[in-house]
Design an enzyme around this catalytic site. Structure first.
Site, mmCIF file in Angstrom:
data_model
loop_
_atom_site.group_PDB
_atom_site.id
_atom_site.type_symbol
_atom_site.label_atom_id
_atom_site.label_comp_id
_atom_site.label_asym_id
_atom_site.label_seq_id
_atom_site.Cartn_x
_atom_site.Cartn_y
_atom_site.Cartn_z
ATOM 1 N N PRO A 261 0.907 -1.016 -0.029
ATOM 2 C CA PRO A 261 0.209 -0.102 0.024
ATOM 3 C C PRO A 261 0.829 1.318 0.102
ATOM 4 C CG PRO A 261 -0.270 -1.132 2.104
ATOM 5 C CD PRO A 261 0.296 -2.200 1.093
ATOM 6 N N ASN A 262 0.364 2.055 -0.926
ATOM 7 C CA ASN A 262 0.884 3.549 -1.011
ATOM 8 C C ASN A 262 2.151 3.549 -1.614
ATOM 9 O OD1 ASN A 262 -1.456 4.956 0.521
ATOM 10 N ND2 ASN A 262 -0.487 3.790 2.506
ATOM 11 N N ARG B 45 4.128 11.096 -2.229
ATOM 12 C CA ARG B 45 3.934 10.755 -0.607
ATOM 13 C C ARG B 45 5.188 11.090 -0.062
ATOM 14 N NH1 ARG B 45 4.746 4.479 1.130
ATOM 15 N NH2 ARG B 45 3.923 5.205 3.169
ATOM 16 N N TYR C 38 10.685 9.389 1.113
ATOM 17 C CA TYR C 38 10.581 8.492 0.271
ATOM 18 C C TYR C 38 11.082 8.918 -1.069
ATOM 19 C CZ TYR C 38 7.708 5.843 3.447
ATOM 20 O OH TYR C 38 7.306 5.386 4.695
ATOM 21 N N ASN D 21 8.441 -5.286 -0.732
ATOM 22 C CA ASN D 21 8.115 -4.332 0.289
ATOM 23 C C ASN D 21 6.702 -3.950 0.748
ATOM 24 O OD1 ASN D 21 7.720 -1.809 1.540
ATOM 25 N ND2 ASN D 21 8.972 -0.521 0.333
ATOM 26 N N ALA E 215 2.938 -0.427 4.972
ATOM 27 C CA ALA E 215 2.443 -0.646 6.229
ATOM 28 C C ALA E 215 2.071 -2.001 6.849
ATOM 29 C CB ALA E 215 1.321 0.331 6.405
ATOM 30 N N HIS F 227 3.969 -4.214 9.246
ATOM 31 C CA HIS F 227 3.793 -4.174 10.671
ATOM 32 C C HIS F 227 2.858 -4.790 11.254
ATOM 33 C CE1 HIS F 227 7.180 -1.300 9.560
ATOM 34 N NE2 HIS F 227 6.324 -0.421 9.045
ATOM 35 N N ASP G 191 2.303 -15.586 6.324
ATOM 36 C CA ASP G 191 1.803 -16.895 6.282
ATOM 37 C C ASP G 191 1.864 -17.315 4.686
ATOM 38 O OD1 ASP G 191 1.521 -17.410 8.929
ATOM 39 O OD2 ASP G 191 -0.772 -17.538 8.924
ATOM 40 N N GLU H 243 12.962 -8.894 1.750
ATOM 41 C CA GLU H 243 12.067 -7.650 2.447
ATOM 42 C C GLU H 243 12.848 -6.221 2.186
ATOM 43 O OE1 GLU H 243 11.969 -7.611 6.649
ATOM 44 O OE2 GLU H 243 10.638 -6.173 6.841
ATOM 45 N N HIS I 238 12.821 -1.942 2.505
ATOM 46 C CA HIS I 238 12.076 -0.906 2.762
ATOM 47 C C HIS I 238 13.083 0.359 2.286
ATOM 48 C CE1 HIS I 238 9.175 -2.807 5.437
ATOM 49 N NE2 HIS I 238 10.136 -3.543 6.046
ATOM 50 N N ILE I 239 12.477 1.242 1.702
ATOM 51 C CA ILE I 239 13.030 2.585 1.218
ATOM 52 C C ILE I 239 13.562 3.312 2.306
ATOM 53 C CG2 ILE I 239 12.906 4.656 -0.190
ATOM 54 C CD1 ILE I 239 10.385 2.984 -1.445
ATOM 55 N N SER I 240 13.011 3.625 3.169
ATOM 56 C CA SER I 240 13.597 4.219 4.561
ATOM 57 C C SER I 240 13.983 3.298 5.742
ATOM 58 C CB SER I 240 12.269 5.051 5.246
ATOM 59 O OG SER I 240 11.197 4.015 5.769
ATOM 60 N N ARG J 89 12.713 4.698 12.895
ATOM 61 C CA ARG J 89 11.707 5.573 12.757
ATOM 62 C C ARG J 89 10.758 5.224 13.932
ATOM 63 N NH1 ARG J 89 9.090 5.395 6.843
ATOM 64 N NH2 ARG J 89 8.012 6.996 7.866
ATOM 65 N N ARG K 168 7.034 0.783 13.469
ATOM 66 C CA ARG K 168 7.666 0.330 12.445
ATOM 67 C C ARG K 168 8.802 -0.525 12.595
ATOM 68 N NH1 ARG K 168 5.264 3.827 8.510
ATOM 69 N NH2 ARG K 168 5.000 5.736 9.451
HETATM 70 C C1 DQA Z 1 7.982 1.368 4.013
HETATM 71 C C2 DQA Z 1 8.199 1.808 5.363
HETATM 72 C C3 DQA Z 1 6.881 1.518 6.173
HETATM 73 O O1 DQA Z 1 6.903 1.737 7.692
HETATM 74 C C4 DQA Z 1 5.862 2.309 5.601
HETATM 75 O O2 DQA Z 1 4.380 2.044 6.024
HETATM 76 C C5 DQA Z 1 5.624 2.383 4.052
HETATM 77 C C6 DQA Z 1 7.176 2.127 3.441
HETATM 78 C C7 DQA Z 1 9.541 1.698 3.376
HETATM 79 O O3 DQA Z 1 9.651 1.446 2.114
HETATM 80 O O4 DQA Z 1 10.476 2.490 4.012
HETATM 81 O O5 DQA Z 1 4.728 2.293 3.374
HETATM 82 O O6 DQA Z 1 8.047 0.152 3.841
#
Ligand code: DQA
Length: 144
Positions: A9-10, A17, A22, A73, A76, A79, A86, A97, A99-101, A106, A110
């Site tokens: 998502p997002n 965003r 990001y 990735n 959200a 978490h 599963d 896995e 994560h950009i950030s 944080r 997270r």
């Molecule tokens: C994220 C970090 C997550 O906490 C956040 O909800 C995202 C992006 C990242 O790529 O840093 O949507 O996965």
């Protein structure tokens, strides 16, 4: 070798965003970078993004038997989602896995990742390069 790159998502809102966290590169640009890298390292790649948890679970299940590695990735859902954890365990495809950030630097919520329990590696805080690094890791693992 076939790699599936899944964004949750997002992540379709990349470039719009929270650019201070990001960056300003769009999701379409990210897809191009990933496809270019796949060509460079000689792997086949499929890209998938969804804002819906069940769709992400369906996509992981569909990968069973036809995919050699997953870069994920989960946004959200990282978490919160036992269902995605599963699904990754069910198909048992090597997964990394991303994560950009730097999620560990944080908010406290997270710093919990359910998905991590089914992944062979986590790359966090390397920006968009993290996706390419994850692809490299899966490729090396597949070759050995
Ligand atoms: C994220 C970090 C997550 O906490 C956040 O909800 C995202 C992006 C990242 O790529 O840093 O949507 O996965």
């Amino acid at each position: 070798m076939k790699i599936l790159v899944i964004n949750g998502p997002n992540l379709n809102m990349l470039g719009i965003r929270e650019p201070d966290i990001y960056g300003r590169t769009t999701y379409a640009d990210l897809c191009r970078l990933i496809e270019q890298h796949a060509d460079e390292i000689g792997v086949q790649v499929e890209l998938y993004q969804s804002n819906h948890e069940g769709d992400l679970v369906d996509k992981i299940q569909e990968a069973y038997g036809n995919t050699d590695g997953i870069v994920i990735n989960p946004g959200a859902y990282t978490h919160t989602s036992v269902a995605i954890l599963d699904a990754l365990k069910a198909v048992a495809i090597p997964a990394v896995e991303v994560h950009i950030s730097d999620v560990d630097a944080r908010e406290e919520f997270r710093q919990i990742s359910y998905v991590r329990l089914a992944c062979c590696a986590t790359i966090s805080g390397h920006g968009l390069d993290g996706y390419m690094e994850a692809m490299d890791l899966l490729r090396e693992r597949n070759a050995s």
